[in-house]
Design an enzyme around this catalytic site. Sequence first.
Site, PDB file in Angstrom:
ATOM      1  N   GLU A  39      43.337  38.350  45.308  1.00  0.00           N
ATOM      2  CA  GLU A  39      42.758  37.767  44.105  1.00  0.00           C
ATOM      3  C   GLU A  39      43.397  36.422  43.755  1.00  0.00           C
ATOM      4  OE1 GLU A  39      40.223  39.135  43.313  1.00  0.00           O
ATOM      5  OE2 GLU A  39      39.708  38.558  41.259  1.00  0.00           O
ATOM      6  N   ASP A  40      44.691  36.321  43.953  1.00  0.00           N
ATOM      7  CA  ASP A  40      45.410  35.164  43.401  1.00  0.00           C
ATOM      8  C   ASP A  40      45.903  34.145  44.425  1.00  0.00           C
ATOM      9  OD1 ASP A  40      45.047  36.501  41.055  1.00  0.00           O
ATOM     10  OD2 ASP A  40      47.077  37.287  40.928  1.00  0.00           O
TER      11      ASP A  40
END
Length: 712
Positions: free
Chosen positions: A74-75
């Site tokens: 996600e990051d």
Amino acid sequence: MYGEILSKISKLYPENEREILERAFYFAKEAHDGQKRASGEEYFTHPVAVATILVGLGMDYQTVSASFLHDVIEDTPVSESDIRDNFGDEILQLVLGVTKLDKIEFKSREEEQAENFKKIFVSMAKDIRVIIIKLADRLHNMRSLNYLSHERQQRMAHETLDIYAPLAGRLGISQIKCELEDLCLKYTDPEYYEYLSVNINDKIHERREFVDFVVNELKKILKDSNIEGDVFGRPKHFYSIYKKMTRQGKSLDQIYDLTAVRVIVSTVDECYELLGKIHKEWKPIPGRIKDYIAMPKENLYQSLHTTVVTSVGKIFEIQIRTKEMNHTAEFGIAAHWKYKENKESSDAFDKRLSWIREVMEWQGGLSNSTEFIESLKGEVYSTEVLVFTPKGEVISLIKDATPIDFAYRIHTEVGNKCVGAKVNGKMVPITTTLNVGDVVEIVTSKLSKGPSWDWLRIAKSPGTRAKIKAFFKKAMQADNEKLGKSMLEAEAKNRGYNFGDLLNPVSFERVSQRLSFSTYEEMYAAVGCGAVSVNQVLLKLIDFYRKETPVPEKIAETKYKKSTEHAGGVKIKGFDNFLVRFAGCCSPVPGDDIIGYVSRGRGVTVHRRDCPNMRNEDPARFLEAEWAGFTGSYNVSIRVIGGESTPVLVYVSNACTSLGLFIASVNGRIDSKNHQSIVDFTIRLNKKEDVEALFTKVKQNKDIIDIYRPQT
Ligand code: MN
């Protein structure tokens, strides 16, 4: 800084697992390099904290490795295939599972809803280890919540109380559950939290002496009974005290068990033996002895509880359990991975896990605990899909359900009036397959005449299909069958075919594949009530027939043309080219307000809307009708009444002559009792206005008593 986790790993995991764990550690560290948390710390401290919690629970190396990696997809720029290449599919699936759960936002606070959200949550995680990672993730986020905005703090705290803490409780991981609850209380009711943290500590201090006394007495009992065991006095967690105070309206002074005294022994026998010894020493309070060993709680919890009055007159709760039970009480389902190494205790654990079927009653259908353990890693919810209404309610549907199933689940009327559907805010075809977590909205219209027959194919749930069929069943009465049949026959004839030649079991089979008919009668009725059009059925039959028996085009063409000449005049709404007959009773003429009436076995008859014969008929048999493109002339019956010697025929024939109308028949008689002559005419006229004009003209003769269109 990260030495602690690395040394724990090297102590607790075998060589081959350690290698992967360390690789995951360094991989994630590099991926998050340069990122910061809200607290200003390096971002990587978060995955490390999560991993530390999971190592503490004794989770397997796959789970811990995945926890290091849980935020990289996600990051960071790291891709799924990067993780698969480096760590294999199992770890990738765990990471993806956590990533997916991160995207659900829970809004509702009602208790039942929270339960539903837990279901969604669990159903989206195909592997229960994903949920355990998520719980550890949430625990660390709650620990560092003070760095976020007030609004986010509130949202996270409520969400945690509604979803995560109960979920941890359900899975028996009381360690996480209790800490989560206490952390939440700090944000949801900060004043109470402050009050408790000051006063409970005071109270506990005040009672220290007493707790020490009880602990020492218990140690004496153990010694005298030759039982080896440990005795702890530990404060209960704030949230449980808070609940007691707020729900039972008690003050802190009224709550005795701020501290739970716990005795841990080696065997189950010793638990019972010790309980007996304690009751000999101190008087138990009736109704407060609880045997969770014989009857474990749903979440695996086992222990003996008793509340006693001590020799100094104070009331006290004691819990007695074995080491293993204590472990399960703290770690719940996570204990499964802890015991995995030891075959024997693992089997015992599996056996005890059978209760989980009931814990997670929503999953249903598992026949034994081995299957359950398998299902922890597999598709637990393969038979249902949980979706949201726009208001956030959760609806459980059969797997592969479509918006049609959803609509009928909401309400039969919603289904019947459904004209479209939105999924996650976008219009979609009603054939769309719904996925877990979709927000589904049904578009309805009052104008909708009801479901379409196609929906029987689109709907996935037998319940939905039953509701759709029920609608049609109601709409189709027996006469619909006859009507439908005659419509099909007429239209077949129109097109130059004999309907009897077209329909046979094979061609019917072909048609019902597309239109889901189960019997001939059903097909006729569906046509008769307008659920499917004549052509929908007929064109398929013709198509099939042509392939089997080619028909010379020319003949079919001529016959078709010939019969259309007779058609027309009145259009029945929803039907093309439909043959009707005019009612003799009210003889409607063009311009009259008319309706179609489905008469038993005689097709559709057209009446004037105000025809008295229609007044008491079933409105379900009425069809909307209108005049359409009529060019020929009509017959209308009229009755003229005069005196015995009134030249009625002369008056009427004069009027007709001046109006250009034609008398088709005359039938007169004398009513000698009333001294009247009654003459019935059939007049051929061209437009509705002709009737009015004729009446006006005839009435100009003063000895005419009455003139009207008779209703027979
Ligand atoms: Mn995280």
